[in-house]
Design an enzyme around this catalytic site. Structure first.
Site, PDB file in Angstrom:
ATOM      1  CG  HIS A 122      -6.448  75.182  37.610  1.00 50.42           C
ATOM      2  ND1 HIS A 122      -5.664  74.754  36.579  1.00 50.42           N
ATOM      3  CD2 HIS A 122      -6.863  74.071  38.241  1.00 50.42           C
ATOM      4  CE1 HIS A 122      -5.609  73.438  36.577  1.00 50.42           C
ATOM      5  NE2 HIS A 122      -6.328  72.997  37.569  1.00 50.42           N
ATOM      6  CE1 TYR A 125     -11.035  83.347  49.910  1.00 50.64           C
ATOM      7  CE2 TYR A 125     -12.250  81.671  51.116  1.00 50.64           C
ATOM      8  CZ  TYR A 125     -11.631  82.908  51.075  1.00 50.64           C
ATOM      9  OH  TYR A 125     -11.603  83.696  52.203  1.00 50.64           O
TER      10      TYR A 125
END
Length: 215
Positions: A122, A125
């Protein structure tokens, strides 16, 4: 693009509309499941037993057997078998996700290769990276791939653990079995079996009074 309006029976036998968009170049094997609001654009290939759940958008991508895509966007990429994608993930720019991977909610992956059995659960990037097998990328990890002029690569070995809220400043290499402590900003290579910690030392001040609360 062609629009297929599919209906299924809900409670009390009412018909529920499932607006699914399937481009004419899409290939879907028997046994695959498509849910309401999906869009399959360009040269997509959906393997049997794959599930494309509500409001997912796939463009020029392939999805492996047993993989489930939940409300996510996948463009110009390949997803292996038995993966779990999303919800609200974005995978793009010729990324390749290996088998048995978990790419969780609000994860973005750009132009990266993720080997099998990896977890990026979660809020992370990953850009311009190669990640080996059996790696865990914690919550809030950022692969800092852009220095203002060019994109740089990060290479992560096998069995690497990257703690939550870490920043990996490319160009960078992290070797097999390395462990990155949570909250670290890593700017130098980490060798095999090393623990890397890069954060300020905590200091607690006694009897502190907040001037903003005095009034």
């Amino acid at each position: 693009m062609e629009q297929f309006i599919i209906y299924e029976k809900g409670k009390d036998n009412q018909l529920l509309s499932m607006n699914i968009f399937i481009d004419k170049f899409v290939e879907i094997e028997n046994g695959a499941k498509l849910f309401s609001g999906c869009k399959l654009i360009g040269n997509c290939k959906i393997a049997g037993s794959a599930e494309i759940h509500e409001n997912s958008i796939l463009e020029n991508s392939s999805i492996g057997n047993g993989t489930k895509v939940h409300s996510s966007v996948i463009k110009d990429s390949v997803i292996g078998d038995n993966c779990n994608i999303g919800p609200f993930a974005q995978i793009r720019d010729n990324s390749n996700i290996g088998d048995n991977c978990r790419i969780g909610n609000f994860v973005e992956i750009k132009k990266s290769i993720i080997a099998k059995n990896c977890k990026i659960a979660h809020l992370s990037y990953v850009g311009d990276a190669e990640i080996g097998i059996n790696c865990n990328i914690g919550c809030g990890v950022v692969f800092c791939n852009y220095d203002g002029k060019q994109k740089n690569n990060t290479i992560v070995g096998e069995n690497v653990f990257i703690g939550s809220n870490s920043n990996l400043v490319a160009p960078l290499s992290i070797s097999d079995n390395a462990f990155i402590a949570a909250g670290s900003t890593i700017t130098f290579d980490v060798e095999a079996n090393q623990l890397a910690i890069a954060r300020a030392k905590q200091k607690n001040t006694e009897n502190f009074k907040n001037p903003y609360l005095e009034n």
